[in-house]
Scaffold this active site. Structure first.
Site, short mmCIF file in Angstrom:
data_model
loop_
_atom_site.label_atom_id
_atom_site.label_comp_id
_atom_site.label_asym_id
_atom_site.label_seq_id
_atom_site.Cartn_x
_atom_site.Cartn_y
_atom_site.Cartn_z
N SER A 133 -74.01 52.23 3.15
CA SER A 133 -74.57 53.40 3.51
C SER A 133 -74.41 54.08 2.28
O SER A 133 -73.31 54.25 1.55
CB SER A 133 -73.80 54.03 4.52
OG SER A 133 -74.10 55.26 4.46
N THR A 158 -75.67 55.77 12.34
CA THR A 158 -76.75 54.66 11.49
C THR A 158 -76.57 53.82 12.77
O THR A 158 -76.10 53.48 13.63
CB THR A 158 -76.52 54.58 10.08
OG1 THR A 158 -77.63 53.84 10.03
CG2 THR A 158 -75.20 53.95 9.96
N LYS A 210 -77.66 54.46 16.94
CA LYS A 210 -78.56 55.76 16.96
C LYS A 210 -79.24 56.04 18.38
O LYS A 210 -79.48 57.26 18.77
CB LYS A 210 -79.64 55.54 15.89
CG LYS A 210 -79.49 55.82 14.45
CD LYS A 210 -80.33 55.46 13.53
CE LYS A 210 -80.99 56.67 12.92
NZ LYS A 210 -81.96 56.77 11.64
N ASP A 251 -83.93 62.89 10.68
CA ASP A 251 -85.06 62.04 10.04
C ASP A 251 -86.27 62.48 10.11
O ASP A 251 -86.89 62.25 8.89
CB ASP A 251 -85.03 60.67 10.85
CG ASP A 251 -83.78 59.60 10.61
OD1 ASP A 251 -83.29 59.96 9.48
OD2 ASP A 251 -83.55 58.83 11.47
N GLY A 267 -88.15 51.90 16.71
CA GLY A 267 -87.64 53.16 16.46
C GLY A 267 -87.78 54.28 15.39
O GLY A 267 -87.67 55.45 15.41
N ALA A 268 -88.02 53.61 14.11
CA ALA A 268 -88.15 54.31 13.08
C ALA A 268 -89.60 55.22 12.96
O ALA A 268 -89.77 56.51 12.68
CB ALA A 268 -88.41 53.57 11.69
N ARG A 307 -98.22 44.52 15.40
CA ARG A 307 -98.88 43.55 15.87
C ARG A 307 -99.12 43.58 17.49
O ARG A 307 -99.93 43.29 18.25
CB ARG A 307 -97.89 42.36 15.57
CG ARG A 307 -97.69 42.16 13.85
CD ARG A 307 -96.74 41.11 13.63
NE ARG A 307 -95.35 41.56 14.25
CZ ARG A 307 -94.28 40.89 13.93
NH1 ARG A 307 -94.28 40.02 13.14
NH2 ARG A 307 -93.19 41.44 14.37
P1 ATR Z 1 -86.92 49.82 13.90
O1 ATR Z 1 -86.17 50.36 15.07
O2 ATR Z 1 -86.00 50.28 12.70
O3 ATR Z 1 -88.20 50.49 13.78
P2 ATR Z 1 -87.94 47.40 14.75
O4 ATR Z 1 -88.05 48.08 16.13
O5 ATR Z 1 -87.12 46.18 14.68
O6 ATR Z 1 -87.16 48.61 13.83
O7 ATR Z 1 -89.29 47.20 14.09
C1 ATR Z 1 -90.38 48.17 13.69
C2 ATR Z 1 -91.62 47.68 13.51
O8 ATR Z 1 -91.43 46.60 12.49
C3 ATR Z 1 -91.91 47.11 14.86
O9 ATR Z 1 -93.10 47.56 15.32
C4 ATR Z 1 -92.45 45.45 14.34
O10 ATR Z 1 -93.71 45.01 14.57
P3 ATR Z 1 -94.54 44.64 15.91
O11 ATR Z 1 -94.15 45.64 17.00
O12 ATR Z 1 -95.64 44.45 15.68
O13 ATR Z 1 -93.60 43.33 16.15
C5 ATR Z 1 -92.44 45.60 12.91
N1 ATR Z 1 -91.97 44.15 12.30
C6 ATR Z 1 -90.65 43.94 12.02
N2 ATR Z 1 -90.61 42.55 11.43
C7 ATR Z 1 -91.86 42.45 11.09
C8 ATR Z 1 -92.61 41.52 10.62
N3 ATR Z 1 -92.02 40.40 9.74
N4 ATR Z 1 -94.28 41.63 10.31
C9 ATR Z 1 -94.66 42.63 10.87
N5 ATR Z 1 -94.23 43.40 11.42
C10 ATR Z 1 -92.93 43.51 11.70
#
Ligand code: ATR
Length: 271
Positions: A16, A63, A67, A103, A130-131, A152
């Site tokens: 961090s 973090t 979260k 954020d 989540g982001a 996807r």
């Molecule tokens: P966070 O909570 O930080 O947003 P997450 O939910 O694990 O993280 O991933 C966020 C996005 O990254 C997801 O929407 C995922 O896409 P899909 O919904 O299409 O599965 C995308 N993501 C993660 N790894 C990926 C990869 N290798 N290629 C394409 N998309 C990816």
């Protein structure tokens, strides 16, 4: 008088940057502040959070992986944190923790700092985890012409469109169905960069003179930066500015003072 105590909690936590950012902010106002990184496992959170309150901490940043779960342990949670489905900032009250999310505001401030417009623009948000969820309401509040959320998996953007229904022109999509579209601003909210990859996208998607912004920074930014370059982006930004800006919002919540982010961002980039 002892310095006020602040901390960031998560697991892992050693990476961090918050323990570097907040003392630099505090120095701008000659405030004495201690800021620690505290590793807490998910199973310990419910016990450790009241302990941090009893120990006299004034504020906590939260973090991964806490979260989404920390809200249930707060005595109240702001509306923007409820919408984001995530809490990243806790402020002490006499009786517990008040949860907030900085954020989205951090991203808005960073886009403004970089001169990247959202109002009346066609904006594409890549990713639907989540982001992405954390930045949709603030982006819609800036009144884009359209905000398309794609991933996807077709269901995740669909669920986000339901969640933010009535807040603005949000359209769910799959990456494949983006074919032929053109956007003024493309924001990467996928976590793909963390394993060195980039979602597969269909052909050119950016207008000439368009901008690309990545919520990731450091090594995880490289795949999106390379893709943005291949699209001929006029501006390409990583998420380090958002990180510092969201920290500035936390600092304001805790101490009522607005730090200058530029020298702190420069210090992080130089190290
Ligand atoms: P966070 O909570 O930080 O947003 P997450 O939910 O694990 O993280 O991933 C966020 C996005 O990254 C997801 O929407 C995922 O896409 P899909 O919904 O299409 O599965 C995308 N993501 C993660 N790894 C990926 C990869 N290798 N290629 C394409 N998309 C990816």
């Amino acid at each position: 008088m002892a310095a006020s105590r602040y901390a960031v909690i998560g697991q892992p936590i050693a990476h961090s940057l918050s323990p570097r950012i907040h003392p630099l902010f505090a120095a701008q106002f000659s405030i004495e502040l201690s800021y620690e990184a505290i590793e807490i496992a998910p199973a310990e959170l419910a016990v450790r959070l009241p302990q941090l309150h009893a120990d006299g901490y004034s504020g906590i940043n939260v973090t991964l992986p806490h979260k989404a779960t920390v809200a249930a342990l707060c005595e109240s949670v702001s509306e923007r944190a409820q919408l984001a489905g995530a809490v990243n900032c806790l402020k002490r009250s006499d009786t517990g923790w008040v949860g907030d999310n900085t954020d989205g505001e951090g991203l808005m401030r960073d886009l403004a700092r970089l001169g990247i417009a959202v109002a009346s623009q066609r904006v594409l948000l890549l990713g639907a985890g989540g982001a992405a969820r954390g930045v949709i309401a603030p982006l819609l509040a800036l009144q884009p012409k359209e905000l398309v959320v794609s991933s996807r998996n077709p269901w995740k953007p669909e669920e986000l469109a339901e969640r933010f229904k009535g807040r603005g022109p949000l359209r769910p999509c799959t990456h494949l169905a983006l074919k032929g579209d053109h956007y003024d601003l493309i924001i990467n909210a996928t976590s793909a960069g963390h394993d060195g990859s980039m979602p597969r996208l269909p052909g050119p998607l950016l207008v000439s003179g368009g901008s690309c912004y990545d919520l990731s920074y450091g090594k995880a930014h490289a795949p999106f930066a390379a893709w943005a370059q291949s699209q001929g982006a006029a501006k390409i930004a990583d998420g380090l500015g958002m990180l510092v800006e969201q920290a500035a919002v936390s600092f304001e919540i805790w101490l009522g003072k607005s730090p200058d982010v530029e020298p702190v961002l420069a210090a992080l980039r130089n190290s």
